[in-house]
Design an enzyme around this catalytic site. Structure first.
Site, PDB file in Angstrom:
ATOM      1  N   LEU A  28      23.315 -18.863  11.066  1.00 23.53           N
ATOM      2  CA  LEU A  28      23.438 -19.890  10.013  1.00 23.53           C
ATOM      3  C   LEU A  28      24.047 -21.120  10.260  1.00 23.53           C
ATOM      4  O   LEU A  28      23.405 -22.123   9.891  1.00 23.53           O
ATOM      5  CB  LEU A  28      24.260 -19.120   8.473  1.00 23.53           C
ATOM      6  CG  LEU A  28      24.253 -20.031   7.675  1.00 23.53           C
ATOM      7  CD1 LEU A  28      23.117 -20.420   6.899  1.00 23.53           C
ATOM      8  CD2 LEU A  28      25.308 -19.434   6.406  1.00 23.53           C
ATOM      9  N   HIS A  29      25.080 -21.466  11.008  1.00 23.99           N
ATOM     10  CA  HIS A  29      25.597 -22.612  11.724  1.00 23.99           C
ATOM     11  C   HIS A  29      24.604 -23.161  12.255  1.00 23.99           C
ATOM     12  O   HIS A  29      24.318 -24.569  11.864  1.00 23.99           O
ATOM     13  CB  HIS A  29      26.791 -22.233  12.206  1.00 23.99           C
ATOM     14  CG  HIS A  29      27.388 -23.226  12.972  1.00 23.99           C
ATOM     15  ND1 HIS A  29      27.874 -24.333  12.372  1.00 23.99           N
ATOM     16  CD2 HIS A  29      27.526 -23.517  14.414  1.00 23.99           C
ATOM     17  CE1 HIS A  29      28.439 -25.245  13.640  1.00 23.99           C
ATOM     18  NE2 HIS A  29      28.027 -24.586  14.720  1.00 23.99           N
ATOM     19  N   ARG A  30      23.928 -22.489  13.134  1.00 23.98           N
ATOM     20  CA  ARG A  30      22.940 -23.471  13.948  1.00 23.98           C
ATOM     21  C   ARG A  30      21.790 -24.070  13.185  1.00 23.98           C
ATOM     22  O   ARG A  30      21.344 -25.155  13.273  1.00 23.98           O
ATOM     23  CB  ARG A  30      22.321 -22.638  15.067  1.00 23.98           C
ATOM     24  CG  ARG A  30      23.225 -22.240  16.355  1.00 23.98           C
ATOM     25  CD  ARG A  30      22.635 -21.762  17.420  1.00 23.98           C
ATOM     26  NE  ARG A  30      22.093 -20.293  17.070  1.00 23.98           N
ATOM     27  CZ  ARG A  30      23.065 -19.302  17.330  1.00 23.98           C
ATOM     28  NH1 ARG A  30      24.251 -19.358  17.475  1.00 23.98           N
ATOM     29  NH2 ARG A  30      22.343 -18.083  17.053  1.00 23.98           N
TER      30      ARG A  30
END
Length: 186
Positions: A28-30
């Site tokens: 999700l961060h990426r």
């Protein structure tokens, strides 16, 4: 924050749920970095009932932003481990809470090394000033994630603030966390 999407981890005999949750939050961060998104928040709605994290990652945002996120196929490689419920409107009359990153300074060795660098002290002097007693046990739930910018793995502690009646607008980090903005809680 009028819509949400639940991503539920499926039980896996090879990987414990916290490991899968860490991989999910890293992906999700990426994806949030790729989108340049600061308007998508997260919560862990089961973290109180099923410590430490539960098995559900809830994404909060507008329907258009959640759709844009899902269009970039960021769950590639996780599809066998998750179930998606689809984007839904937030129920009426919900409370709100801040979901933020919490950072702790608890490791005496790390604190001593920092003090040695900053104050040009010997190890013995730093150890005298920072005893082992400063170490404390942290009970805040966390996921182990890998930073996109540095490539370093670290514990991302996630703290759910107190419930409040009114929403607070603001920006979210590329981990979906905020110091002041709230997400719907239900």
């Amino acid at each position: 924050m009028d819509h949400y999407l639940d991503i539920r981890l499926e039980p896996d005999p090879e990987f414990p749920a916290p490991t899968l949750m860490g991989a999910l939050v890293s992906k999700l961060h990426r994806a949030l970095v790729e989108l340049g998104a600061n308007d998508i928040g997260i919560s862990l709605p089961e973290h109180e009932r099923y410590p430490p994290l539960g098995a559900t990652l809830r994404l909060h945002g507008s329907v258009s932003r959640l759709q844009a996120l899902m269009e970039i196929q960021w769950l590639k490689g996780m599809r066998d481990h998750v179930t998606l419920d689809g984007i839904k409107p937030v129920p009426a009359d919900v409370t709100h809470r801040v979901v933020r990153r919490r950072q702790y300074k608890t490791n005496p060795e790390r604190l001593r090394r920092r003090r040695m660098r900053r104050h040009n002290e010997s190890y013995e002097e730093a150890a005298r000033r920072i005893p082992d007693a400063v170490e404390r046990q942290v009970t805040t739930p966390y996921v182990v994630v890998r930073s996109r910018s540095s490539g370093q793995a670290f514990a991302l502690f996630i703290e759910h603030g107190d419930c409040q009646d009114a929403p607070v607008t603001g920006v979210f980090s590329t981990y979906g966390l905020s110091k002041e903005a709230t997400v719907p809680w239900f």
